[in-house]
Each structure stands twice: as structure tokens, then as C-alpha cells.
Write an enzyme that holds these catalytic residues in place. Sequence first.
Site, mmCIF file in Angstrom:
data_model
loop_
_atom_site.group_PDB
_atom_site.id
_atom_site.type_symbol
_atom_site.label_atom_id
_atom_site.label_comp_id
_atom_site.label_asym_id
_atom_site.label_seq_id
_atom_site.Cartn_x
_atom_site.Cartn_y
_atom_site.Cartn_z
ATOM 1 N N HIS A 109 0.964 -1.156 0.116
ATOM 2 C CA HIS A 109 0.214 -0.073 0.074
ATOM 3 C C HIS A 109 0.924 1.287 0.053
ATOM 4 O O HIS A 109 2.076 1.345 0.359
ATOM 5 C CB HIS A 109 -0.887 0.140 1.307
ATOM 6 C CG HIS A 109 -0.245 0.075 2.502
ATOM 7 N ND1 HIS A 109 0.554 1.022 2.918
ATOM 8 C CD2 HIS A 109 0.327 -1.008 3.517
ATOM 9 C CE1 HIS A 109 0.984 0.967 4.314
ATOM 10 N NE2 HIS A 109 0.715 -0.503 4.480
ATOM 11 N N GLU A 121 -2.491 -7.195 7.155
ATOM 12 C CA GLU A 121 -0.876 -7.109 7.822
ATOM 13 C C GLU A 121 -0.884 -7.880 9.290
ATOM 14 O O GLU A 121 -2.171 -8.398 9.720
ATOM 15 C CB GLU A 121 -0.925 -5.440 8.283
ATOM 16 C CG GLU A 121 0.685 -5.119 8.750
ATOM 17 C CD GLU A 121 1.789 -5.597 8.061
ATOM 18 O OE1 GLU A 121 2.101 -6.936 8.108
ATOM 19 O OE2 GLU A 121 2.260 -4.753 7.611
#
Length: 270
Positions: free
Chosen positions: A39, A118
Amino acid sequence: CYYTMATKIRTLLIQTLIAFAVCMSKVKGSKVRLYLIRHGESEANKLGIFAGQHNSPLTDIGRKEAQSLGRTLLMRETTFWRLYSSDLSRAHETALQILKAANKDSLSSLHLEKRLRERSYGPRQGLSRKISVEDALKVWRQRNEEPPLWESDDDLWNRSSEFIKDLLDEIQTLEGLIDSVQGELPSVYHIFLASHAGIIRIILERLIGQERLVELGASCDAERNNKLVIPNTSVSILEIDIGKERPLEEIEVLELTNAEHLDSVNIYGD
């Protein structure tokens, strides 16, 4: 009658073997390319916070990073067979920004995948990267709350490898059903994966190996136990030949944490 039945069975068996051989030849030439994309810069990145599995929006720079990647020939000219993103907002927003900038009309087919999240950073999640585990635990006790559980490297690999295995199994099953599939199947399945540094790092380390990654030019952070550096919106491309007996043991690395598009990002605004 007996011989007629035997002939029919033999003919059916031959037809089945021919169909199987055709299917296997089709599988043998098929490859899967995983586009592992981190990201863009998030507010947590900017503030030096372990976001972990908390949501943290992209900064203006993060959006520009994603848009810059989307404008590359790589993104604009690649026809993705499937689009995935972590279900956390920073990865999802990054994926949307990339796909819009690349003029893709397939935004509605972007799949949110929890297994691409994550790592959970345990008691340090949501707190400064400078805080120790002991001090982080004090913060949670002061809040009178239970801290989230810490995910080990094995935990991270278990869920990410499960996702990859399910994806490859789906493609191999599809390849085996050629007669019932409408239209031609691609010779290369391009898979878009917008995720996080922790997930991308563990996939690269477990599938490629630290030693080979270094040989290929990977950067490691000496101040963080030589962890593989995954820049924001960097792209790593792994090619897997699904026709091989052990496809995950012979992977070709086409790109490794490539972030050349960031050279064109104006961090000071327009």
C-alpha cells in the site's frame, strides 16, 4: 453383445485418456504471475505507528504513490485475471487508486481478502514504533483492555500460503475443466495483490529465500535485524509454473520490490 460392450468401454477409456492428456498439456503451459503490491504511505507510516490490523487512511503522498504506479505501462497494459486486496482500508484504497489511474474498468471485481491483512502486532499495535513491549502492556492495562494477540512469522505464513494454495488449486481445477469453460483460458494468469509489508516480506522470504533475495539485489535494513525492505507501492512479481509437480519450489522472480515509479511522485504538491 459382450464384445460390443467391451468395445464401447475401451473407446470411452481412450477418449478419457485423450481428454486428460489435452488437459494436462494445457496445464503444463500455464503460468501464474503474482503481483505483490504494498500500500501507499498511510497516516500511521507518517506518524511512526504500528498500524497492524488497525485501519489507517492513506496520506496525500500515499494516494500520489498509488496513482503513479497506476500510470505505469506495467499496470495499464497488464490484463489482470483476478484482483485482490487486503480488507484493510489503506491497501483497499491503494488498489482503487492504482486501478483508476490505470483506466481499469474492473473496480467492482476487486476482492477483499482477510488473509492478506498485515500482521497483528500484539500490544504494540496502534502505538509508536519506539515503544517497548513492556511499556505497551502498561498502556493497555491503563486502558483496562486486553491487547490484541501477536502474530508470529509462522502465523503470517500459514494464512498467506493458504490463500496462495487456494488460488492455485482454483486455477488448476479450472484448467482441468476445459470442455466446460466458455472461452479460452489464459496462458498466463495475472493476479493483482494489494497488501502490506509484513505479508509481502513473508511470502518472498518463504518462497524465494533470504539468500537468493539478496543475490537478486534486495535491500535489507541493518537496523531492523536485516529485514527485507518493502517500499510503499513497490511491486514484486513472482511467476509460478502450475504444470510442474512442485510449482512453489521453482519460482521465477520477474520483479523485486520495484519502486521506480516513485521517482515521479511530487511530495510537495502540484
